[in-house]
Motif scaffolding. Structure first.
Motif, PDB file in Angstrom:
ATOM      1  N   CYS A  45       0.793  -1.289   0.048  1.00  0.00           N
ATOM      2  CA  CYS A  45       0.107   0.049  -0.117  1.00  0.00           C
ATOM      3  C   CYS A  45       0.966   1.167  -0.037  1.00  0.00           C
ATOM      4  O   CYS A  45       1.800   1.468   0.867  1.00  0.00           O
ATOM      5  CB  CYS A  45      -0.938  -0.031   1.192  1.00  0.00           C
ATOM      6  N   LEU A  47       0.227   4.573   0.724  1.00  0.00           N
ATOM      7  CA  LEU A  47      -0.051   5.198   2.051  1.00  0.00           C
ATOM      8  C   LEU A  47       0.695   4.632   3.201  1.00  0.00           C
ATOM      9  O   LEU A  47       1.435   5.459   3.622  1.00  0.00           O
ATOM     10  CB  LEU A  47      -1.350   5.337   2.279  1.00  0.00           C
ATOM     11  N   CYS A  55      -4.583   2.741   5.651  1.00  0.00           N
ATOM     12  CA  CYS A  55      -5.740   3.199   4.832  1.00  0.00           C
ATOM     13  C   CYS A  55      -6.935   2.162   5.238  1.00  0.00           C
ATOM     14  O   CYS A  55      -6.639   1.109   5.734  1.00  0.00           O
ATOM     15  CB  CYS A  55      -5.357   3.359   3.306  1.00  0.00           C
ATOM     16  N   CYS A  58      -6.054  -1.382   3.779  1.00  0.00           N
ATOM     17  CA  CYS A  58      -4.787  -2.126   4.383  1.00  0.00           C
ATOM     18  C   CYS A  58      -5.587  -3.388   5.024  1.00  0.00           C
ATOM     19  O   CYS A  58      -6.449  -3.388   5.837  1.00  0.00           O
ATOM     20  CB  CYS A  58      -4.233  -1.306   5.276  1.00  0.00           C
ATOM     21  N   THR A 126     -10.619   4.380   9.568  1.00  0.00           N
ATOM     22  CA  THR A 126      -9.069   4.604   9.098  1.00  0.00           C
ATOM     23  C   THR A 126      -8.433   5.303  10.324  1.00  0.00           C
ATOM     24  O   THR A 126      -7.419   5.092  10.804  1.00  0.00           O
ATOM     25  CB  THR A 126      -8.902   5.794   8.088  1.00  0.00           C
TER      26      THR A 126
END
Length: 139
Positions: A45, A47, A55, A58, A126
């Motif tokens: 991922c 991010l 995120c 994930c 999140t």
């Protein structure tokens, strides 16, 4: 005035929902066969890689892998929101198939309030999974 459309045959009505179901089943079969817990099979991922923040997606592949193998506890532990998504998808697919068999068109009209609500749930999920007290939601 438009002339009424002739009724479509059952096979034509089932084409879209069964095609969608086949595509999703193929994706789940692939994730079930290619373990995302082993490094190098799937990309990381971005991010998470660049910020260290989980995120809302994930753990989704690990969740799908566990779900395919019947390990609901591991699936929920990897990404509980994804498991909710699997269940919602199943409900929508059953509804779509029943409506297709009956010859009733499937239309999902989601109001802006629902979209804002979905966005709020994703943002809250999140946020919580990245805080110490929400670590149980982290993959």
């Amino acid at each position: 005035m438009h002339a009424p459309r002739p009724p479509r045959g059952l096979a034509v009505r089932l084409l879209a929902p069964l095609g969608t179901l086949a595509g999703v089943a193929a994706a789940f079969a692939y994730v079930g066969a290619v373990d995302p817990n082993e490094p190098g099979h799937y990309p990381v991922c971005p991010l998470l890689r660049f910020t260290g923040v989980y995120c809302p997606g994930c753990g989704g592949l690990r969740s799908a892998h566990a779900f395919v193998h019947g390990d609901l506890g591991a699936a929920l532990g990897s990404n509980a929101l994804a498991v909710v998504g699997y269940v919602l998808f199943a409900v929508v697919m059953v509804l779509w198939l029943v409506r297709a068999v009956r010859g009733v068109p499937m239309r999902l009209a989601i109001s802006p309030a629902w979209w804002w609500g979905i966005g709020a749930v994703l943002a809250l999920f999140t946020l919580v999974r990245n805080l110490p007290f929400g670590s149980v939601l982290a993959p």
